[in-house]
Design an enzyme around this catalytic site. Structure first.
Site: not given
Length: 244
Positions: A139, A152, A156
């Site tokens: 991401s 998160y 990533k």
């Protein structure tokens, strides 16, 4: 015929990728965790396109489930030529101190440990054939970090480091390992964000809109094909200019 195995294929980018590979003539092994009805609908679509396709259920954070699924799909198709590690989960936006240890552990288990389990299960056959493609999904938050997205972003970013290191390790075996790091894409995962937040992200994106799952799938398909044969250890980021 080449076979692609895609995790998290029941919706969003995974679903679009499965359909893109089917249209390109691949056999498709489409994985899902809880979306059984969505996976069944996808399987019907894949077969309508004339693809040799099958679905499989597995939690990528569970090594036993992953190894069993890869074994079944290898027996079903004969070989796995392309692995797309798309399965992933997000978390609500909140301060780091508001995340529970359980939320942190689950997010890393799916988004990071899952990469280890799937690659570990598929790589022996690729190494034996001295051929293979692995595409991991990261991401933009793995590139630049996102406020109130620490777990998160961490997961990533780990996917990018995993990609670069593995690319060096298996390159001599004729295997490429690359990463796709999308920007803000119009998927069910992002639909959980408040409308005003999505509008703001679209305004911040130089192209002035959210991306589509199909646009990300096109990048994945490119890296899996012959045109991407000399690319390895790279991060391709379809993000509309949000991160440059």
């Amino acid at each position: 015929m080449k076979t692609v195995l895609i995790t998290g294929a029941s919706q969003g980018i995974g679903r679009a990728s499965a359909l893109a590979f089917a249209r390109a003539g691949y056999a498709v092994a489409a994985g899902y965790h809880t979306g059984a009805s969505e996976a069944a609908q996808l399987l019907s679509q894949l077969r309508e396109l004339g693809a040799d396709a099958e679905t499989f259920q597995a939690d990528v954070a569970d090594r036993i489930q992953v190894e069993a699924a890869v074994s079944r799909m290898t027996a079903r198709f004969g070989h796995i030529d392309v692995l797309v590690n798309n399965a992933g989960i997000a978390a609500p936006q909140k301060l780091l101190g508001d995340f529970s240890p359980q939320e942190w552990e689950r997010l890393l288990a799916v988004n990071v440990t899952g990469l280890f389990y799937t690659c570990r299960a598929v790589l022996p056959q690729m190494i034996a054939r001295k051929s293979g493609r692995i595409i991991n999904l990261s991401s933009i938050w793995g590139i630049c970090g996102g406020s109130c997205e620490v777990p998160y972003s961490t997961a990533k970013a780990a996917a990018i480091g995993f990609t670069k290191a593995l690319a060096k390790e298996v390159g001599p075996s004729g295997i490429t390992v690359n990463c796709v790091a999308p920007g803000v894409i119009d998927t069910q995962m992002n639909a959980a964000l408040p409308p005003q937040a999505l509008e703001a992200l679209a305004e911040e994106t130089p192209l002035g809109r959210l991306g589509t799952p199909e646009e990300v799938a096109a990048c994945i398909l490119f890296l899996a094909g012959e045109q991407g044969a000399f690319l390895t250890g790279q991060v391709l980021s379809p993000n509309g200019g949000l991160v440059i």
